[in-house]
Design a protein around this motif. Structure first.
Motif, PDB file in Angstrom:
ATOM      1  N   LYS A 289       0.832  -1.206   0.000  1.00 22.57           N
ATOM      2  CA  LYS A 289       0.000   0.000   0.000  1.00 22.57           C
ATOM      3  C   LYS A 289       0.867   1.257   0.000  1.00 22.57           C
ATOM      4  O   LYS A 289       0.564   2.235  -0.689  1.00 22.57           O
ATOM      5  CB  LYS A 289      -0.931  -0.008   1.208  1.00 22.57           C
ATOM      6  N   ALA A 290       1.958   1.215   0.752  1.00 21.64           N
ATOM      7  CA  ALA A 290       2.850   2.374   0.806  1.00 21.64           C
ATOM      8  C   ALA A 290       3.461   2.648  -0.557  1.00 21.64           C
ATOM      9  O   ALA A 290       3.567   3.798  -0.990  1.00 21.64           O
ATOM     10  CB  ALA A 290       3.941   2.144   1.849  1.00 21.64           C
ATOM     11  N   ARG A 291       3.863   1.580  -1.286  1.00 23.71           N
ATOM     12  CA  ARG A 291       4.431   1.785  -2.618  1.00 23.71           C
ATOM     13  C   ARG A 291       3.383   2.371  -3.563  1.00 23.71           C
ATOM     14  O   ARG A 291       3.680   3.215  -4.413  1.00 23.71           O
ATOM     15  CB  ARG A 291       4.962   0.454  -3.169  1.00 23.71           C
ATOM     16  N   GLY A 292       2.149   1.904  -3.430  1.00 24.45           N
ATOM     17  CA  GLY A 292       1.082   2.430  -4.270  1.00 24.45           C
ATOM     18  C   GLY A 292       0.848   3.902  -4.044  1.00 24.45           C
ATOM     19  O   GLY A 292       0.514   4.637  -4.977  1.00 24.45           O
ATOM     20  N   ASN A 293       1.049   4.368  -2.819  1.00 24.55           N
ATOM     21  CA  ASN A 293       0.846   5.783  -2.501  1.00 24.55           C
ATOM     22  C   ASN A 293       1.927   6.686  -3.090  1.00 24.55           C
ATOM     23  O   ASN A 293       1.813   7.902  -3.048  1.00 24.55           O
ATOM     24  CB  ASN A 293       0.798   5.980  -0.981  1.00 24.55           C
TER      25      ASN A 293
ATOM     26  N   ALA B 285      10.239  -6.021 -19.768  1.00 24.91           N
ATOM     27  CA  ALA B 285       9.028  -5.545 -20.423  1.00 24.91           C
ATOM     28  C   ALA B 285       8.328  -4.459 -19.604  1.00 24.91           C
ATOM     29  O   ALA B 285       7.695  -3.560 -20.158  1.00 24.91           O
ATOM     30  CB  ALA B 285       8.077  -6.715 -20.670  1.00 24.91           C
ATOM     31  N   ASP B 286       8.438  -4.532 -18.263  1.00 24.35           N
ATOM     32  CA  ASP B 286       7.773  -3.539 -17.406  1.00 24.35           C
ATOM     33  C   ASP B 286       8.294  -2.129 -17.652  1.00 24.35           C
ATOM     34  O   ASP B 286       7.549  -1.152 -17.517  1.00 24.35           O
ATOM     35  CB  ASP B 286       7.985  -3.894 -15.928  1.00 24.35           C
ATOM     36  N   VAL B 287       9.570  -2.016 -17.982  1.00 25.71           N
ATOM     37  CA  VAL B 287      10.174  -0.691 -18.147  1.00 25.71           C
ATOM     38  C   VAL B 287      10.622  -0.434 -19.577  1.00 25.71           C
ATOM     39  O   VAL B 287      11.312   0.541 -19.851  1.00 25.71           O
ATOM     40  CB  VAL B 287      11.372  -0.533 -17.186  1.00 25.71           C
ATOM     41  N   GLY B 288      10.235  -1.325 -20.511  1.00 26.06           N
ATOM     42  CA  GLY B 288      10.604  -1.132 -21.910  1.00 26.06           C
ATOM     43  C   GLY B 288      12.081  -1.280 -22.174  1.00 26.06           C
ATOM     44  O   GLY B 288      12.627  -0.634 -23.065  1.00 26.06           O
ATOM     45  N   ALA B 289      12.758  -2.151 -21.392  1.00 20.87           N
ATOM     46  CA  ALA B 289      14.201  -2.308 -21.533  1.00 20.87           C
ATOM     47  C   ALA B 289      14.527  -3.460 -22.468  1.00 20.87           C
ATOM     48  O   ALA B 289      13.706  -4.320 -22.733  1.00 20.87           O
ATOM     49  CB  ALA B 289      14.838  -2.548 -20.159  1.00 20.87           C
TER      50      ALA B 289
ATOM     51  N   SER C 184       1.064   0.701 -11.320  1.00 22.17           N
ATOM     52  CA  SER C 184       1.254  -0.728 -11.075  1.00 22.17           C
ATOM     53  C   SER C 184       2.719  -1.095 -10.866  1.00 22.17           C
ATOM     54  O   SER C 184       3.021  -2.114 -10.245  1.00 22.17           O
ATOM     55  CB  SER C 184       0.682  -1.539 -12.244  1.00 22.17           C
ATOM     56  N   LEU C 185       3.643  -0.283 -11.362  1.00 23.19           N
ATOM     57  CA  LEU C 185       5.057  -0.597 -11.181  1.00 23.19           C
ATOM     58  C   LEU C 185       5.439  -0.610  -9.706  1.00 23.19           C
ATOM     59  O   LEU C 185       6.278  -1.413  -9.277  1.00 23.19           O
ATOM     60  CB  LEU C 185       5.930   0.416 -11.926  1.00 23.19           C
ATOM     61  N   ALA C 186       4.837   0.268  -8.922  1.00 20.09           N
ATOM     62  CA  ALA C 186       5.171   0.361  -7.507  1.00 20.09           C
ATOM     63  C   ALA C 186       4.691  -0.845  -6.723  1.00 20.09           C
ATOM     64  O   ALA C 186       5.151  -1.087  -5.611  1.00 20.09           O
ATOM     65  CB  ALA C 186       4.577   1.638  -6.912  1.00 20.09           C
ATOM     66  N   LEU C 187       3.759  -1.609  -7.278  1.00 20.37           N
ATOM     67  CA  LEU C 187       3.193  -2.751  -6.558  1.00 20.37           C
ATOM     68  C   LEU C 187       3.928  -4.045  -6.858  1.00 20.37           C
ATOM     69  O   LEU C 187       3.579  -5.106  -6.336  1.00 20.37           O
ATOM     70  CB  LEU C 187       1.708  -2.900  -6.917  1.00 20.37           C
TER      71      LEU C 187
END
Length: 326
Positions: free
Chosen positions: A113-117, A132-136, A122-125
């Motif tokens: 929850k803290a990362r989501g804030n 693929a998440d960061v297009g690398a 969705s990356l923070a969760l």
């Protein structure tokens, strides 16, 4: 338990003190005691108020600091004990409400929850991020250096490039899934082609070069070889035609080989062709060398695709040979 020398005064049952209402109505509360008779119940009230608060503070200091609070006039020690008590009490009261640096955010009730804030979506969760998440660029088993790929550098399985742009891309299975790979030069408005170079260890001197121009012409800085042997052509003949060598007709695969022997034997000897004929040795022919007795004879026979045999009428006879095959 830590010792506390500061005690409340006149707090016993039936103590000789004014009531709170009487004390608040007393003129001395505002102006202090004036000249006249000092009444014990009035003074006791003042002393009790001062001593009670002093005792409460001293008890707090002793309980929270774990140090004795001694009535010996040592102001510096009392101040240090008070500060220790305040810090200890603050830590106990605030640890459950504020993050502690030594716990490195492990004291959060809900890390997800803290990362989501943080507002990272969705990356923070995620507990970990994929390429693929960061297009690398996925670099499984290796890494791509800062100078490894430049843009427009390599386009994998994608030959949609802007008009007149210059670049290079790789393809595989381009023709009906045949398993082939292709390295394609998008020449744009240039000449196109490829250059393969070797350089010395300090990258200062070119030691070899192969070029394929935009029309498909192949050029090398030295020799072409086939099956480990130098390949000759009309524009790339052997340096000495009277020495050993071979020539292959590229269109038909027909091969001519030749060589010399300075000391033939009356016994059967085996000789290797300059290169093995891929399919068959058709004929091997010999002739006596220069200044030989014409009455002597040399006999040659193709043994297999790699070896031929020789025999002369006497020892020490030199001869030349030529072999045909494909």
């Amino acid at each position: 338990m830590a010792k506390n020398d500061f005690k409340p005064f006149a707090t016993g049952e039936g103590a000789n003190v004014l009531s709170q209402a009487e004390f608040e109505a007393l003129d001395a509360v505002e102006n202090g005691f004036q000249t006249g008779i000092a009444r014990s119940e009035q003074l006791n009230k003042v002393w009790r108020q001062a001593s009670t608060i002093a005792s409460v503070v001293a008890s707090f200091m002793a309980d929270k600091s774990g140090s004795d609070v001694v009535d010996n006039g040592d102001i510096a020690t009392l101040q240090a004990t008070l500060l220790k008590a305040l810090l200890s009490n603050s830590k106990a009261q605030l640890d459950s409400h504020y993050l502690q640096t030594e716990k490195n955010l492990a004291d959060l009730n809900s890390a997800e929850k803290a990362r989501g804030n943080l507002g990272l979506g969705s990356l923070a969760l995620k507990n970990s991020l994929s390429a693929a998440d960061v297009g690398a660029f996925p670099a499984a088993g290796g890494s791509v250096g800062s100078q490894g790929i430049k843009s427009p550098g390599v386009f994998v399985n994608n030959h949609t490039m802007p008009g007149n742009s210059q670049g290079m891309y790789m393809l595989w299975n381009e023709t009906n899934g045949g398993g082939e790979g292709a390295l394609v030069c998008n020449k744009g408005t240039g000449d196109g082609g490829f250059v393969l170079r070797t350089v010395n260890s300090t990258n200062t001197v070119e030691t070899g070069r192969i070029t394929i121009n935009g029309s498909g012409d192949l050029n090398t800085s030295r020799y072409l070889t086939e099956m480990g042997q130098r390949a000759y052509s009309p524009n790339n003949p052997p340096s000495q035609l009277n020495g050993g060598g071979w020539f292959k007709d590229v269109a038909t695969g027909f091969i001519i080989q030749w060589g010399t022997t300075s000391n033939g034997s009356a016994n059967i000897e085996n000789h290797n062709y300059n290169i093995a004929f891929p399919h068959a040795a058709l004929v091997t022919i010999g002739t006596l060398g220069v200044n030989q007795d014409p009455g002597r004879v040399v006999y040659l026979q193709a043994t297999n695709n790699t070896v031929f045999s020789s025999k002369t009428t006497s020892n020490g006879i030199g001869f030349s040979w030529i072999a045909l095959g494909y």
